[in-house]
Design an enzyme around this catalytic site. Sequence first.
Site, PDB file in Angstrom:
ATOM      1  N   HIS A 109      -8.646  42.442  -2.109  1.00  0.00           N
ATOM      2  CA  HIS A 109      -9.657  41.572  -2.693  1.00  0.00           C
ATOM      3  C   HIS A 109      -9.214  41.058  -4.058  1.00  0.00           C
ATOM      4  O   HIS A 109      -8.487  41.743  -4.786  1.00  0.00           O
ATOM      5  CB  HIS A 109     -10.968  42.344  -2.833  1.00  0.00           C
ATOM      6  CG  HIS A 109     -11.379  43.021  -1.560  1.00  0.00           C
ATOM      7  ND1 HIS A 109     -12.228  42.442  -0.646  1.00  0.00           N
ATOM      8  CD2 HIS A 109     -11.038  44.229  -1.039  1.00  0.00           C
ATOM      9  CE1 HIS A 109     -12.403  43.263   0.376  1.00  0.00           C
ATOM     10  NE2 HIS A 109     -11.683  44.352   0.160  1.00  0.00           N
ATOM     11  N   GLU A 149     -12.757  46.151  -2.991  1.00  0.00           N
ATOM     12  CA  GLU A 149     -13.084  45.373  -4.185  1.00  0.00           C
ATOM     13  C   GLU A 149     -13.846  46.247  -5.178  1.00  0.00           C
ATOM     14  O   GLU A 149     -14.340  47.331  -4.837  1.00  0.00           O
ATOM     15  CB  GLU A 149     -13.933  44.158  -3.777  1.00  0.00           C
ATOM     16  CG  GLU A 149     -14.331  43.202  -4.894  1.00  0.00           C
ATOM     17  CD  GLU A 149     -13.153  42.607  -5.647  1.00  0.00           C
ATOM     18  OE1 GLU A 149     -12.522  43.344  -6.440  1.00  0.00           O
ATOM     19  OE2 GLU A 149     -12.879  41.392  -5.463  1.00  0.00           O
ATOM     20  N   HIS A 185      -7.968  38.412   1.116  1.00  0.00           N
ATOM     21  CA  HIS A 185      -8.609  38.077   2.389  1.00  0.00           C
ATOM     22  C   HIS A 185      -8.990  36.590   2.474  1.00  0.00           C
ATOM     23  O   HIS A 185      -9.024  35.878   1.461  1.00  0.00           O
ATOM     24  CB  HIS A 185      -9.864  38.931   2.569  1.00  0.00           C
ATOM     25  CG  HIS A 185     -10.895  38.698   1.493  1.00  0.00           C
ATOM     26  ND1 HIS A 185     -11.739  37.611   1.476  1.00  0.00           N
ATOM     27  CD2 HIS A 185     -11.197  39.417   0.385  1.00  0.00           C
ATOM     28  CE1 HIS A 185     -12.525  37.660   0.424  1.00  0.00           C
ATOM     29  NE2 HIS A 185     -12.213  38.753  -0.270  1.00  0.00           N
TER      30      HIS A 185
END
Length: 213
Positions: free
Chosen positions: A156, A88, A15
């Site tokens: 992530h 994540e 991201h």
Amino acid sequence: MPEGAEPRRLLLLRHGQTAWNLERRIQGQTDVPLDDTGIEQAEAVAPVIAAMHPAFVRSSDLARARTTAEKVADAAGVDVKTDPRLREFDLGERAGLTHGEYASVNADEFAAFRAGRYEAAPGAESREQVEARFVPALEDALADLAPGELGVVVAHGAALKVALVAWLGWAPEAVLSLQALGNCHWVLVEAAGLDEVDQTSRGRRLVGYNRHA
């Protein structure tokens, strides 16, 4: 997949930047949005990936990944499907601390954290737990591709690295030899045709790492 078919490919995208990234603040599964720079990064990478004609975009359901994925999907003319398995690491009680604050709380624990032993943080997920949810999500995405197609997965940094190593069949410690993924940088993996599959990688091949627009 018939023998000799074109490989299927997955592009694994981290991201864009958040304010917590900039502050070196531990995010984990805290739902922090992209900052202005992160939005600009996502908008810059979107047409580059769209030019690769992805068949789909999958994303973690956390806002920083989902917003990045939406930029890419809009540019490519496809929808985004979110998947919480792509989140994540859950970093437990240390989420929200800056690196400096964490080191002050417990220097030895922070050193373990920095070395990739994230389970050192109280309440954090282990590497094995992240692999157990993330790798099947990659397999599901790959299974939805036809020969020659490309899929995009937005997630992530830490979880992507750990899952990538497991997915390729590498030893867990190999993650320490991989550079941290930059914001809106990506990894490209291809799955070879059946006639090229080997037992070590199961036909998964690392094509590119930490690429950017």
